[in-house]
Design a protein around this motif. Structure first.
Motif, short mmCIF file in Angstrom:
data_model
loop_
_atom_site.label_atom_id
_atom_site.label_comp_id
_atom_site.label_asym_id
_atom_site.label_seq_id
_atom_site.Cartn_x
_atom_site.Cartn_y
_atom_site.Cartn_z
N GLN A 291 0.83 -1.20 0.00
CA GLN A 291 0.00 0.00 0.00
C GLN A 291 0.86 1.25 0.00
O GLN A 291 0.51 2.27 -0.61
CB GLN A 291 -0.93 0.01 1.21
CG GLN A 291 -1.99 1.11 1.17
CD GLN A 291 -2.91 0.98 -0.03
OE1 GLN A 291 -3.42 -0.10 -0.31
NE2 GLN A 291 -3.11 2.07 -0.76
N VAL A 292 2.01 1.20 0.69
CA VAL A 292 2.95 2.32 0.65
C VAL A 292 3.38 2.57 -0.79
O VAL A 292 3.41 3.72 -1.26
CB VAL A 292 4.18 2.05 1.54
CG1 VAL A 292 5.21 3.16 1.38
CG2 VAL A 292 3.77 1.93 3.00
N ALA A 293 3.72 1.51 -1.51
CA ALA A 293 4.15 1.64 -2.90
C ALA A 293 3.04 2.25 -3.76
O ALA A 293 3.29 3.12 -4.59
CB ALA A 293 4.55 0.27 -3.45
N LYS A 294 1.79 1.81 -3.54
CA LYS A 294 0.67 2.36 -4.30
C LYS A 294 0.45 3.83 -3.98
O LYS A 294 0.25 4.65 -4.88
CB LYS A 294 -0.60 1.57 -3.99
CG LYS A 294 -0.65 0.17 -4.59
CD LYS A 294 -1.95 -0.53 -4.23
CE LYS A 294 -2.01 -1.93 -4.83
NZ LYS A 294 -3.28 -2.63 -4.45
N ASP A 295 0.48 4.17 -2.69
CA ASP A 295 0.21 5.56 -2.28
C ASP A 295 1.26 6.52 -2.82
O ASP A 295 0.96 7.67 -3.16
CB ASP A 295 0.15 5.66 -0.76
CG ASP A 295 -1.09 4.99 -0.19
OD1 ASP A 295 -1.99 4.64 -0.97
OD2 ASP A 295 -1.15 4.83 1.05
N LEU A 296 2.52 6.07 -2.88
CA LEU A 296 3.61 6.94 -3.32
C LEU A 296 3.91 6.81 -4.81
O LEU A 296 4.69 7.61 -5.35
CB LEU A 296 4.88 6.65 -2.51
CG LEU A 296 4.80 6.90 -1.01
CD1 LEU A 296 6.12 6.56 -0.34
CD2 LEU A 296 4.42 8.36 -0.72
N VAL B 34 5.53 4.34 -6.38
CA VAL B 34 6.89 3.86 -6.62
C VAL B 34 6.87 2.33 -6.65
O VAL B 34 5.86 1.70 -6.31
CB VAL B 34 7.87 4.37 -5.54
CG1 VAL B 34 7.96 5.89 -5.58
CG2 VAL B 34 7.44 3.90 -4.15
N SER B 35 7.97 1.72 -7.01
CA SER B 35 8.03 0.27 -7.14
C SER B 35 8.05 -0.39 -5.77
O SER B 35 8.64 0.14 -4.81
CB SER B 35 9.26 -0.14 -7.92
OG SER B 35 10.43 0.08 -7.15
N PRO B 36 7.42 -1.56 -5.63
CA PRO B 36 7.48 -2.31 -4.37
C PRO B 36 8.92 -2.63 -3.95
O PRO B 36 9.22 -2.65 -2.75
CB PRO B 36 6.69 -3.58 -4.68
CG PRO B 36 5.75 -3.18 -5.79
CD PRO B 36 6.52 -2.19 -6.61
N ALA B 37 9.79 -2.87 -4.92
CA ALA B 37 11.19 -3.16 -4.59
C ALA B 37 11.85 -1.98 -3.88
O ALA B 37 12.61 -2.17 -2.91
CB ALA B 37 11.97 -3.53 -5.85
N SER B 38 11.60 -0.77 -4.36
CA SER B 38 12.16 0.43 -3.72
C SER B 38 11.65 0.58 -2.30
O SER B 38 12.40 0.90 -1.37
CB SER B 38 11.81 1.68 -4.53
OG SER B 38 12.39 1.63 -5.81
N VAL B 39 10.35 0.34 -2.11
CA VAL B 39 9.77 0.44 -0.77
C VAL B 39 10.37 -0.62 0.15
O VAL B 39 10.67 -0.33 1.32
CB VAL B 39 8.23 0.30 -0.83
CG1 VAL B 39 7.64 0.16 0.56
CG2 VAL B 39 7.62 1.49 -1.55
N THR B 40 10.56 -1.83 -0.35
CA THR B 40 11.15 -2.89 0.46
C THR B 40 12.55 -2.52 0.92
O THR B 40 12.92 -2.71 2.09
CB THR B 40 11.19 -4.21 -0.34
OG1 THR B 40 9.85 -4.61 -0.64
CG2 THR B 40 11.87 -5.30 0.47
N THR B 41 13.36 -1.97 0.01
CA THR B 41 14.73 -1.57 0.36
C THR B 41 14.72 -0.48 1.42
O THR B 41 15.46 -0.54 2.42
CB THR B 41 15.47 -1.08 -0.89
OG1 THR B 41 15.53 -2.13 -1.85
CG2 THR B 41 16.88 -0.63 -0.54
N ILE B 42 13.89 0.53 1.22
CA ILE B 42 13.88 1.67 2.14
C ILE B 42 13.31 1.27 3.50
O ILE B 42 13.85 1.66 4.55
CB ILE B 42 13.07 2.82 1.53
CG1 ILE B 42 13.83 3.42 0.34
CG2 ILE B 42 12.78 3.91 2.57
CD1 ILE B 42 13.06 4.46 -0.43
N THR B 43 12.23 0.50 3.51
CA THR B 43 11.64 0.11 4.80
C THR B 43 12.59 -0.80 5.57
O THR B 43 12.64 -0.74 6.81
CB THR B 43 10.28 -0.57 4.60
OG1 THR B 43 10.40 -1.66 3.69
CG2 THR B 43 9.25 0.42 4.08
#
Length: 426
Positions: free
Chosen positions: A49-54, A56-65
């Motif tokens: 959901q973070v990826a959808k809201d922003l 951006v790619s789920p991979a980027s969100v996974t790396t940052i989180t």
């Protein structure tokens, strides 16, 4: 305590009492900061959901989180199942702010009462306290003594030592340069141009951030209240004075000199009533509590007894208005008309998605009666589209202290995110 009338981070952060990190638009802010703020605003949210809201790619969100988890700023939490949902296999995981990572204090200094809260990193209340005071300006030494005494009391209730606090937010009425930590003028201080953030930090120990109290109500709404899902909204506060905080693109808008949006000191009458700022014709001089009390003592020939609380006088005025006293009703009606002028100007200038009227005086429903809102509509430019919704929040002084805590939370989190970003870049 919320009534809706509808037609139809966050604040600047800084390290200690040093320079502010300049506000950035969503497109310019680092993605790690956007991810953290998305998690904070949601409370609990899945990575997808973070990826959808922003966008951006789920991979980027996974790396940052993963980086934010390693830094101790957020954590994984088992997501609660939806209604009637049967959980099979590995339970779903959501992200949330790591509440125990930091604790901060928020304090509101006002003309009649000082309030304080201590919250965890997720903004959950740990303890609160308040101390009454006699109205009137104080010396800097007296103000620092009051802040220290209240902080020690609320820390004792929370079981937290001062040194364990990551920061302290303080709100005061008046003209405040939050970036420099300086109070240029306030009704609670006898002196002008007071470096209150530096003085309070030296006295108390943890870093201190200060701001105008109306900005802090807007921050409280942005972090914890009706503005949580909005990018642009206005908060108008009506108590001992009239203030305004404006959130633009998820951040407090302050103006070029960081002193803007003093709605209470916009002029509504040339050579009009005397305002406590020393000028005449300010909106505050017709709407604030001292303006209503002045009208009551003049129009009703009421003597203001020495030591009598202005609140007692206003409650009596309100009771008379409710009982049908024409003069008392006309006092509130006149104040409501001036408020309509101020609110229509807010709509015409800023076109906010929402206007929140906040403060203890919003218990006086004459200030936002149907005829007041109708007059506001008449004064607002007719575009053929509905005006912004208006919500009434009469939550008292603790909301202001929560806003001061949000200021400290915002500053602490942005400082940590910047420090981690610098380390990662090395």
């Amino acid at each position: 305590m919320l009534t809706q009338y509808a037609a139809g981070d966050t604040s600047d952060g800084r390290k200690g009492v040093g320079p502010l990190i300049p506000p950035l638009s969503d497109t310019l802010r680092p993605l790690r900061q956007q991810v953290f703020e998305c998690v904070r605003a949601a409370g609990l949210i899945p990575r997808v959901q973070v990826a959808k809201d922003l966008g951006v790619s789920p991979a980027s969100v996974t790396t940052i989180t993963s980086d934010l988890i390693d830094s101790g700023l957020i954590e994984e939490v088992a997501a609660p199942p939806r209604d009637s949902e049967t959980v099979r296999g590995r339970p779903a995981v959501a992200l949330g702010v790591r509440a125990q990572a930091h604790r901060v204090a928020g304090m509101k200094i006002s003309d009649r009462e000082h309030t304080a809260v201590i919250v965890d990193f997720a903004g959950t209340l740990i303890a609160d306290d308040s101390i009454p005071r006699r109205p009137g300006p104080m010396s800097v030494a007296e103000l620092l003594d009051a802040i220290e005494a209240l902080l020690d009391r609320v820390c004792a209730k929370a079981g937290v030592a001062r040194a364990e606090l990551s920061g302290i937010g303080v709100g005061v009425p008046g003209f405040v340069d939050s970036a420099d930590g300086v109070v240029l003028w306030s009704s609670v201080l006898t002196d002008r141009t007071v470096p209150l953030a530096a003085l309070a930090s030296a006295r108390l120990g943890p870093p201190v951030w200060i701001d105008n109290d109306a900005n802090l109500v807007a921050l409280a709404e942005l972090w914890f209240g009706a503005g949580r899902g909005l990018s642009d909204f206005a908060v108008v506060t009506i108590e001992h004075g009239v203030g305004m905080g404006f959130v633009m693109n998820h951040r407090i808008y302050r103006g070029s000199q960081r002193l803007g949006l003093e709605l209470g000191h916009t002029k509504v009458q040339l050579d009009g009533a005397l305002c406590r700022c020393g000028q005449r014709g300010c909106l505050e001089a017709y709407v604030a509590d001292y303006a209503l009390a002045r009208e009551a003592t003049t129009a009703l020939n009421w003597g203001h007894k020495e030591g009598q609380s202005i609140t007692v006088l206003l409650e009596s005025l309100y009771d008379h208005a409710k009982a049908g006293n024409a003069t008392a009703r006309s006092i509130f009606r006149r104040a409501g008309r001036y408020l309509a002028v101020g609110l229509s100007n807010v709509v015409n200038l800023f076109d906010p998605a929402l206007i929140i009227l906040s403060g203890e005086r919003m218990r006086y429903d004459y200030l936002y009666a149907a005829e007041t809102l109708a007059e506001m509509d008449n004064l607002t430019i007719n575009t053929g589209r509905p005006r912004p919704p208006i919500e009434i929040h009469a939550w008292g002084d603790l909301l202001w202290a929560h806003g001061a805590a949000a200021l400290a939370l915002s500053a602490v989190s942005e400082s940590l995110l910047s420090a981690n970003r610098d380390i990662a870049a090395q």
